[in-house]
Write an enzyme that holds these catalytic residues in place. Structure first.
Site, short mmCIF file in Angstrom:
data_model
loop_
_atom_site.label_atom_id
_atom_site.label_comp_id
_atom_site.label_asym_id
_atom_site.label_seq_id
_atom_site.Cartn_x
_atom_site.Cartn_y
_atom_site.Cartn_z
N SER A 72 0.81 -1.22 0.00
CA SER A 72 0.00 0.00 0.00
C SER A 72 0.84 1.27 0.00
O SER A 72 0.32 2.38 -0.09
CB SER A 72 -0.90 0.04 1.22
OG SER A 72 -1.62 -1.14 1.31
N THR A 203 -1.80 2.95 4.43
CA THR A 203 -0.88 4.09 4.36
C THR A 203 0.01 4.18 5.58
O THR A 203 -0.46 3.98 6.70
CB THR A 203 -1.71 5.39 4.31
OG1 THR A 203 -2.45 5.38 3.12
CG2 THR A 203 -0.84 6.62 4.38
N THR A 221 1.76 6.95 0.60
CA THR A 221 0.82 5.91 0.18
C THR A 221 0.77 5.80 -1.34
O THR A 221 1.18 6.73 -2.04
CB THR A 221 -0.61 6.26 0.69
OG1 THR A 221 -1.49 5.17 0.43
CG2 THR A 221 -1.17 7.50 0.00
N ARG A 231 -6.94 10.69 -9.24
CA ARG A 231 -7.45 10.73 -7.85
C ARG A 231 -6.30 10.94 -6.85
O ARG A 231 -5.27 10.29 -6.91
CB ARG A 231 -8.16 9.42 -7.54
CG ARG A 231 -8.76 9.32 -6.14
CD ARG A 231 -7.84 8.61 -5.17
NE ARG A 231 -8.51 8.31 -3.90
CZ ARG A 231 -7.88 7.91 -2.81
NH1 ARG A 231 -6.58 7.73 -2.81
NH2 ARG A 231 -8.55 7.66 -1.70
N ILE A 232 -6.52 11.87 -5.94
CA ILE A 232 -5.59 12.10 -4.84
C ILE A 232 -6.39 11.89 -3.55
O ILE A 232 -7.52 12.37 -3.44
CB ILE A 232 -5.01 13.53 -4.91
CG1 ILE A 232 -4.07 13.64 -6.13
CG2 ILE A 232 -4.30 13.90 -3.62
CD1 ILE A 232 -3.59 15.04 -6.43
N GLY A 233 -5.83 11.18 -2.61
CA GLY A 233 -6.56 10.89 -1.37
C GLY A 233 -6.27 11.90 -0.28
O GLY A 233 -5.85 13.03 -0.54
N ASP A 234 -6.47 11.49 0.95
CA ASP A 234 -6.26 12.36 2.10
C ASP A 234 -4.79 12.54 2.46
O ASP A 234 -4.40 13.54 3.05
CB ASP A 234 -6.99 11.79 3.32
CG ASP A 234 -6.52 10.38 3.67
OD1 ASP A 234 -6.14 9.63 2.75
OD2 ASP A 234 -6.52 10.02 4.87
N THR A 254 -5.24 7.10 8.45
CA THR A 254 -5.18 6.06 7.43
C THR A 254 -6.60 5.54 7.21
O THR A 254 -7.43 5.62 8.11
CB THR A 254 -4.25 4.91 7.87
OG1 THR A 254 -4.28 3.88 6.88
CG2 THR A 254 -4.65 4.32 9.21
N GLY A 255 -6.86 5.06 6.01
CA GLY A 255 -8.19 4.53 5.74
C GLY A 255 -8.76 5.07 4.44
O GLY A 255 -8.01 5.41 3.52
N ASP A 256 -10.07 5.15 4.41
CA ASP A 256 -10.76 5.59 3.19
C ASP A 256 -10.62 7.11 3.03
O ASP A 256 -11.44 7.89 3.50
CB ASP A 256 -12.24 5.19 3.30
CG ASP A 256 -13.01 5.55 2.03
OD1 ASP A 256 -12.46 6.24 1.15
OD2 ASP A 256 -14.18 5.14 1.93
N GLY A 257 -9.56 7.48 2.32
CA GLY A 257 -9.20 8.88 2.21
C GLY A 257 -10.24 9.76 1.55
O GLY A 257 -10.37 10.94 1.89
C1 SD4 Z 1 -5.98 6.97 0.63
N1 SD4 Z 1 -5.80 7.08 3.00
O1 SD4 Z 1 -5.36 7.27 -0.38
C2 SD4 Z 1 -5.21 6.53 1.83
C3 SD4 Z 1 -5.15 5.06 1.86
C4 SD4 Z 1 -4.87 4.53 3.22
O2 SD4 Z 1 -4.57 2.94 4.75
O3 SD4 Z 1 -4.76 5.16 4.19
N2 SD4 Z 1 -4.75 3.35 3.46
O4 SD4 Z 1 -7.20 6.99 0.69
#
Ligand code: SD4
Length: 343
Positions: A72, A203, A221, A231-234, A254-257
């Site tokens: 990841s 992440t 990440t 796409r860019i996440g958090d 970390t998680g669903d950004g």
């Molecule tokens: C994202 N937050 O790009 C990141 C992915 C992630 O643990 O955190 N994974 O959404």
């Protein structure tokens, strides 16, 4: 006499419990998301070698990029809809409140290194896409293909599965059954249930607090499997992926950004710590705010304050009931894997 001794002991115990409500804290401190112990150890070594808290965060996260932590972080993971791996990273200096970040970075493995170059070699905060790669090359980073046999196989499998799971909605053909190219659908329907794979989503987020309470934080990440290109996440967003403020502490998420970045959970946690909230409660409150709107979201936050106390919190969803993180301070004397029960 006996009674007196017991009485004194009890009181001593009580006083100690009161003085050390979250366990004995020491500085410096390294804490990071997930069981990425090599990253923790690398950050600690950087501090021991006389490096700054920023050096520790950069080196720790870079170690995960090189190790491809959990697939990841770094190259060869989370291929997008076209099969390409792109990287997001940020680093923040809690003394000066400077931030450097990159999003949708292509062909460069050391994303957190580029993020630091954005901070130190430009007046900007965030560079993205192709232009970020050109900047990186100009700054001496090597351009190379981020594709690996593993990322090709993840991508091929996805194509064979009719491009499932899929982040598109309200497009035609129906993205829950067919691959693209897509056009806008005739109607806008309600939001789809998000299909986040919680096992391919780890992440690295890291907080380092120096011996004098200086704070740095960062993330790195490769984002989300099968994301829409661009796409860019958090992770590279200040206050979302991480935040550092040497008057209070640091946090990282970390998680669903896509969902988490709407709530700036790292910023919120640090602001709460600034007003005296303990790290565990600060992390919990950040998660609770997101839960109100997205009870089923996948995510976790780590928090640490300038006295060396720390905590973490995560949202309980099927398959995710405990969140692991690693801590290193002079008491643990090695990377100590810990976990928190999600709520
Ligand atoms: C994202 N937050 O790009 C990141 C992915 C992630 O643990 O955190 N994974 O959404």
């Amino acid at each position: 006499y006996c009674f007196c001794k017991t009485f004194v002991k009890m009181h001593m115990c009580f006083i100690l419990m009161f003085l050390l409500p979250f366990g004995h804290a020491t500085l410096p401190l390294v804490i990071n998301t997930w069981p990425f112990e090599h990253a923790t150890a690398t950050a600690w070594s950087a501090l021991q070698a006389g490096g700054s808290v920023l050096d520790a965060v950069e080196k720790g996260c870079a170690r995960c990029e090189a190790d491809q932590c959990d697939g990841s972080v770094g190259f060869g993971g989370s291929p997008d809809e076209r099969g390409e791996t792109t990287l997001d990273a940020m680093i923040m200096n809690g003394n000066t409140m400077e931030v450097g970040a990159v999003g949708d970075l292509r062909r460069i493995k050391n994303a957190i290194g580029v993020a630091r170059a954005v901070m130190e070699r430009t007046e900007h905060t965030l560079l993205v896409g192709e232009s970020a790669s050109v900047f990186a090359e100009n700054m001496g980073f090597t351009a190379e293909d981020l594709t690996t046999n593993k990322s090709i196989s993840i991508f091929t499998q996805w194509l064979n599965d009719k491009c499932q799971p899929n982040y598109r909605k309200n497009v035609s053909p129906d993205p829950s059954q067919y691959c693209g190219p897509y056009k806008p659908g005739a109607t806008l329907r309600q939001r789809r249930k998000r299909q986040i794979d919680i096992h391919a989503h780890d992440t690295i987020g890291m907080i380092v607090i120096g011996k004098d309470g200086q704070v740095a934080a960062g993330t790195s990440t490769n984002g989300a499997n099968h994301k829409v290109p661009g796409r860019i996440g958090d992770s590279p967003i200040t206050g979302a992926g991480s935040y550092a403020d040497s008057t209070a502490g640091g946090a990282a998420a970390t998680g669903d950004g896509d969902v988490m970045m709407r709530f700036l959970p790292s910023y919120l946690a640090v602001e709460l710590m600034k007003t005296g909230t303990d790290p565990s409660t600060a992390c919990k409150t950040s998660i609770s705010r997101i839960k109100i709107h997205y009870p089923g979201f996948f995510g976790a936050v780590i928090c640490a304050n300038t006295t060396g106390h720390y905590g973490a919190a995560c949202n309980k969803v099927p398959g995710f009931s405990k969140f692991p993180f690693v801590v290193y301070n002079s008491q643990t004397n090695s990377p100590l894997l810990q976990s928190v029960d999600c709520f």
